[in-house]
Write a protein that holds these residues in place. Structure first.
Motif, PDB file in Angstrom:
ATOM      1  N   VAL A  76      18.721  47.941  37.045  1.00  0.00           N
ATOM      2  CA  VAL A  76      18.505  49.398  36.997  1.00  0.00           C
ATOM      3  C   VAL A  76      17.338  49.720  36.060  1.00  0.00           C
ATOM      4  O   VAL A  76      16.488  50.563  36.374  1.00  0.00           O
ATOM      5  CB  VAL A  76      19.799  50.124  36.555  1.00  0.00           C
ATOM      6  CG1 VAL A  76      19.536  51.564  36.193  1.00  0.00           C
ATOM      7  CG2 VAL A  76      20.846  50.035  37.656  1.00  0.00           C
ATOM      8  N   THR A  77      17.275  49.034  34.930  1.00  0.00           N
ATOM      9  CA  THR A  77      16.173  49.247  33.994  1.00  0.00           C
ATOM     10  C   THR A  77      14.841  48.851  34.627  1.00  0.00           C
ATOM     11  O   THR A  77      13.832  49.543  34.456  1.00  0.00           O
ATOM     12  CB  THR A  77      16.410  48.452  32.693  1.00  0.00           C
ATOM     13  OG1 THR A  77      17.668  48.840  32.142  1.00  0.00           O
ATOM     14  CG2 THR A  77      15.317  48.716  31.674  1.00  0.00           C
ATOM     15  N   ALA A  78      14.827  47.752  35.370  1.00  0.00           N
ATOM     16  CA  ALA A  78      13.599  47.308  36.035  1.00  0.00           C
ATOM     17  C   ALA A  78      13.099  48.353  37.022  1.00  0.00           C
ATOM     18  O   ALA A  78      11.904  48.667  37.057  1.00  0.00           O
ATOM     19  CB  ALA A  78      13.835  45.983  36.749  1.00  0.00           C
ATOM     20  N   VAL A  79      14.005  48.917  37.802  1.00  0.00           N
ATOM     21  CA  VAL A  79      13.615  49.941  38.775  1.00  0.00           C
ATOM     22  C   VAL A  79      13.063  51.174  38.068  1.00  0.00           C
ATOM     23  O   VAL A  79      12.026  51.723  38.456  1.00  0.00           O
ATOM     24  CB  VAL A  79      14.816  50.302  39.687  1.00  0.00           C
ATOM     25  CG1 VAL A  79      14.514  51.526  40.525  1.00  0.00           C
ATOM     26  CG2 VAL A  79      15.181  49.123  40.573  1.00  0.00           C
ATOM     27  N   ALA A  80      13.731  51.605  37.000  1.00  0.00           N
ATOM     28  CA  ALA A  80      13.292  52.801  36.278  1.00  0.00           C
ATOM     29  C   ALA A  80      11.927  52.588  35.620  1.00  0.00           C
ATOM     30  O   ALA A  80      11.045  53.461  35.704  1.00  0.00           O
ATOM     31  CB  ALA A  80      14.331  53.182  35.225  1.00  0.00           C
ATOM     32  N   VAL A  81      11.737  51.439  34.992  1.00  0.00           N
ATOM     33  CA  VAL A  81      10.471  51.163  34.320  1.00  0.00           C
ATOM     34  C   VAL A  81       9.337  51.070  35.336  1.00  0.00           C
ATOM     35  O   VAL A  81       8.269  51.664  35.151  1.00  0.00           O
ATOM     36  CB  VAL A  81      10.574  49.866  33.478  1.00  0.00           C
ATOM     37  CG1 VAL A  81       9.208  49.378  33.036  1.00  0.00           C
ATOM     38  CG2 VAL A  81      11.469  50.099  32.273  1.00  0.00           C
ATOM     39  N   ARG A  82       9.556  50.344  36.414  1.00  0.00           N
ATOM     40  CA  ARG A  82       8.499  50.188  37.417  1.00  0.00           C
ATOM     41  C   ARG A  82       8.129  51.532  38.041  1.00  0.00           C
ATOM     42  O   ARG A  82       6.963  51.835  38.235  1.00  0.00           O
ATOM     43  CB  ARG A  82       8.949  49.192  38.493  1.00  0.00           C
ATOM     44  CG  ARG A  82       7.942  48.944  39.606  1.00  0.00           C
ATOM     45  CD  ARG A  82       6.523  48.602  39.218  1.00  0.00           C
ATOM     46  NE  ARG A  82       6.356  47.678  38.142  1.00  0.00           N
ATOM     47  CZ  ARG A  82       5.220  47.534  37.453  1.00  0.00           C
ATOM     48  NH1 ARG A  82       4.161  48.252  37.751  1.00  0.00           N
ATOM     49  NH2 ARG A  82       5.134  46.675  36.479  1.00  0.00           N
ATOM     50  N   ILE A 102       9.394  50.349  26.892  1.00  0.00           N
ATOM     51  CA  ILE A 102       8.966  49.371  27.894  1.00  0.00           C
ATOM     52  C   ILE A 102       8.801  47.995  27.250  1.00  0.00           C
ATOM     53  O   ILE A 102       9.188  46.979  27.835  1.00  0.00           O
ATOM     54  CB  ILE A 102       7.681  49.838  28.599  1.00  0.00           C
ATOM     55  CG1 ILE A 102       7.976  51.135  29.375  1.00  0.00           C
ATOM     56  CG2 ILE A 102       7.145  48.768  29.526  1.00  0.00           C
ATOM     57  CD1 ILE A 102       6.759  51.785  29.972  1.00  0.00           C
ATOM     58  N   ALA A 103       8.272  47.958  26.030  1.00  0.00           N
ATOM     59  CA  ALA A 103       8.144  46.683  25.330  1.00  0.00           C
ATOM     60  C   ALA A 103       9.525  46.083  25.057  1.00  0.00           C
ATOM     61  O   ALA A 103       9.736  44.877  25.220  1.00  0.00           O
ATOM     62  CB  ALA A 103       7.384  46.871  24.020  1.00  0.00           C
ATOM     63  N   ARG A 104      10.469  46.924  24.659  1.00  0.00           N
ATOM     64  CA  ARG A 104      11.825  46.438  24.414  1.00  0.00           C
ATOM     65  C   ARG A 104      12.487  45.980  25.712  1.00  0.00           C
ATOM     66  O   ARG A 104      13.257  45.015  25.721  1.00  0.00           O
ATOM     67  CB  ARG A 104      12.657  47.524  23.748  1.00  0.00           C
ATOM     68  CG  ARG A 104      12.248  47.762  22.319  1.00  0.00           C
ATOM     69  CD  ARG A 104      13.025  48.882  21.684  1.00  0.00           C
ATOM     70  NE  ARG A 104      12.613  49.062  20.298  1.00  0.00           N
ATOM     71  CZ  ARG A 104      12.853  50.139  19.599  1.00  0.00           C
ATOM     72  NH1 ARG A 104      13.520  51.152  20.146  1.00  0.00           N
ATOM     73  NH2 ARG A 104      12.449  50.225  18.356  1.00  0.00           N
ATOM     74  N   GLY A 109      14.369  41.655  29.256  1.00  0.00           N
ATOM     75  CA  GLY A 109      14.213  40.851  30.463  1.00  0.00           C
ATOM     76  C   GLY A 109      14.071  39.378  30.146  1.00  0.00           C
ATOM     77  O   GLY A 109      14.677  38.520  30.794  1.00  0.00           O
ATOM     78  N   LYS A 110      13.288  39.063  29.117  1.00  0.00           N
ATOM     79  CA  LYS A 110      13.118  37.665  28.706  1.00  0.00           C
ATOM     80  C   LYS A 110      14.450  37.088  28.231  1.00  0.00           C
ATOM     81  O   LYS A 110      14.835  35.971  28.607  1.00  0.00           O
ATOM     82  CB  LYS A 110      12.071  37.573  27.607  1.00  0.00           C
ATOM     83  CG  LYS A 110      11.734  36.162  27.176  1.00  0.00           C
ATOM     84  CD  LYS A 110      10.639  36.142  26.131  1.00  0.00           C
ATOM     85  CE  LYS A 110       9.279  36.295  26.700  1.00  0.00           C
ATOM     86  NZ  LYS A 110       8.775  35.166  27.472  1.00  0.00           N
ATOM     87  N   ALA A 160      17.521  39.013  37.572  1.00  0.00           N
ATOM     88  CA  ALA A 160      17.303  40.387  37.095  1.00  0.00           C
ATOM     89  C   ALA A 160      16.424  40.391  35.849  1.00  0.00           C
ATOM     90  O   ALA A 160      15.569  41.271  35.688  1.00  0.00           O
ATOM     91  CB  ALA A 160      18.638  41.068  36.816  1.00  0.00           C
ATOM     92  N   GLY A 161      16.604  39.408  34.973  1.00  0.00           N
ATOM     93  CA  GLY A 161      15.774  39.323  33.779  1.00  0.00           C
ATOM     94  C   GLY A 161      14.317  39.042  34.102  1.00  0.00           C
ATOM     95  O   GLY A 161      13.412  39.659  33.528  1.00  0.00           O
ATOM     96  N   VAL A 162      14.084  38.130  35.017  1.00  0.00           N
ATOM     97  CA  VAL A 162      12.708  37.819  35.421  1.00  0.00           C
ATOM     98  C   VAL A 162      12.065  39.043  36.070  1.00  0.00           C
ATOM     99  O   VAL A 162      10.910  39.386  35.778  1.00  0.00           O
ATOM    100  CB  VAL A 162      12.683  36.601  36.374  1.00  0.00           C
ATOM    101  CG1 VAL A 162      11.331  36.439  37.040  1.00  0.00           C
ATOM    102  CG2 VAL A 162      13.053  35.335  35.618  1.00  0.00           C
ATOM    103  N   VAL A 163      12.801  39.718  36.932  1.00  0.00           N
ATOM    104  CA  VAL A 163      12.273  40.919  37.590  1.00  0.00           C
ATOM    105  C   VAL A 163      11.971  42.001  36.556  1.00  0.00           C
ATOM    106  O   VAL A 163      10.918  42.638  36.591  1.00  0.00           O
ATOM    107  CB  VAL A 163      13.251  41.420  38.675  1.00  0.00           C
ATOM    108  CG1 VAL A 163      12.854  42.796  39.177  1.00  0.00           C
ATOM    109  CG2 VAL A 163      13.320  40.428  39.823  1.00  0.00           C
ATOM    110  N   LEU A 164      12.896  42.212  35.621  1.00  0.00           N
ATOM    111  CA  LEU A 164      12.684  43.224  34.588  1.00  0.00           C
ATOM    112  C   LEU A 164      11.450  42.902  33.758  1.00  0.00           C
ATOM    113  O   LEU A 164      10.614  43.772  33.500  1.00  0.00           O
ATOM    114  CB  LEU A 164      13.913  43.338  33.684  1.00  0.00           C
ATOM    115  CG  LEU A 164      13.786  44.266  32.470  1.00  0.00           C
ATOM    116  CD1 LEU A 164      13.419  45.680  32.901  1.00  0.00           C
ATOM    117  CD2 LEU A 164      15.070  44.263  31.668  1.00  0.00           C
TER     118      LEU A 164
END
Length: 187
Positions: A76-82, A102-104, A109-110, A160-164
């Motif tokens: 969900v965070t990845a979608v919102a950030v992108r 975004i940095a956090r 994600g890492k 999900a982490g890699v995508v984020l």
């Protein structure tokens, strides 16, 4: 935030600093390193299961619930950030997404990608063992659904982490007159 070329040693001076304004960025996590970590963890846990399976706690499906929640939050965070980056809604105004957030998110994600690799790899080693012992051990039969669910949840967290992490990439800005990139790339 990560830079698209942050992982390469090219363009760095002797101190390891990037030649770009704003200092070094967070490099992308290599998928090959995640796969290697998962395989090594699977091997260690698989060998440990051969000798100490009776001392392992039971593998239950409910053990995977927290991992599924983490994977969903990262997705969900990845979608919102992108979406916010693509719409140009990143900045310091209260209606915009903060570059610090975004940095956090990139760091999250890492962390998720490594967590998923290690946990998924560990449960993969256990799954291999319980599948081998399935016909002869009742405990292995009982642990199989939980071990498989945890492997799937660990893989979901890693993906999900890699995508984020990759969703937090900021496209390079216009070059400054002196040829250097602006700090907006690394935010």
């Amino acid at each position: 935030m990560t830079k698209k070329n942050g992982g390469s040693p090219q363009g760095r001076d002797r101190s390891g600093q990037s030649g770009q304004q704003g200092g070094p960025g967070l490099s992308l996590t290599p998928v090959s390193a995640l796969l290697l970590a998962a395989a090594a963890t699977a091997l260690v846990v698989g060998v440990a299961a051969v000798y100490f399976y009776g001392d392992f706690p039971p593998a239950r499906v409910r053990n995977s619930v927290a991992l599924w929640i983490i994977a969903a939050l990262a997705a969900v965070t990845a979608v919102a950030v992108r979406r916010r980056i693509n719409d140009g809604e990143v900045g310091h105004d209260s209606s915009q997404m903060s570059p610090v957030f975004i940095a956090r998110a990139a760091v999250l994600g890492k962390a998720c990608s490594w967590l998923g690799a290690f946990v998924g790899g560990g449960y993969l080693g256990l799954t291999v063992y319980v599948l081998i012992e399935y016909p002869s051990l009742l405990a292995a039969q009982e642990d199989t659904p939980g071990a498989v669910a945890c492997v799937a949840a660990g893989a979901a967290v890693a993906v999900a982490g890699v995508v984020l992490e990759r969703c937090c990439l900021v496209p390079p800005g216009d070059a400054d007159p002196d040829g250097r990139r602006s700090g907006a790339q690394a935010m």
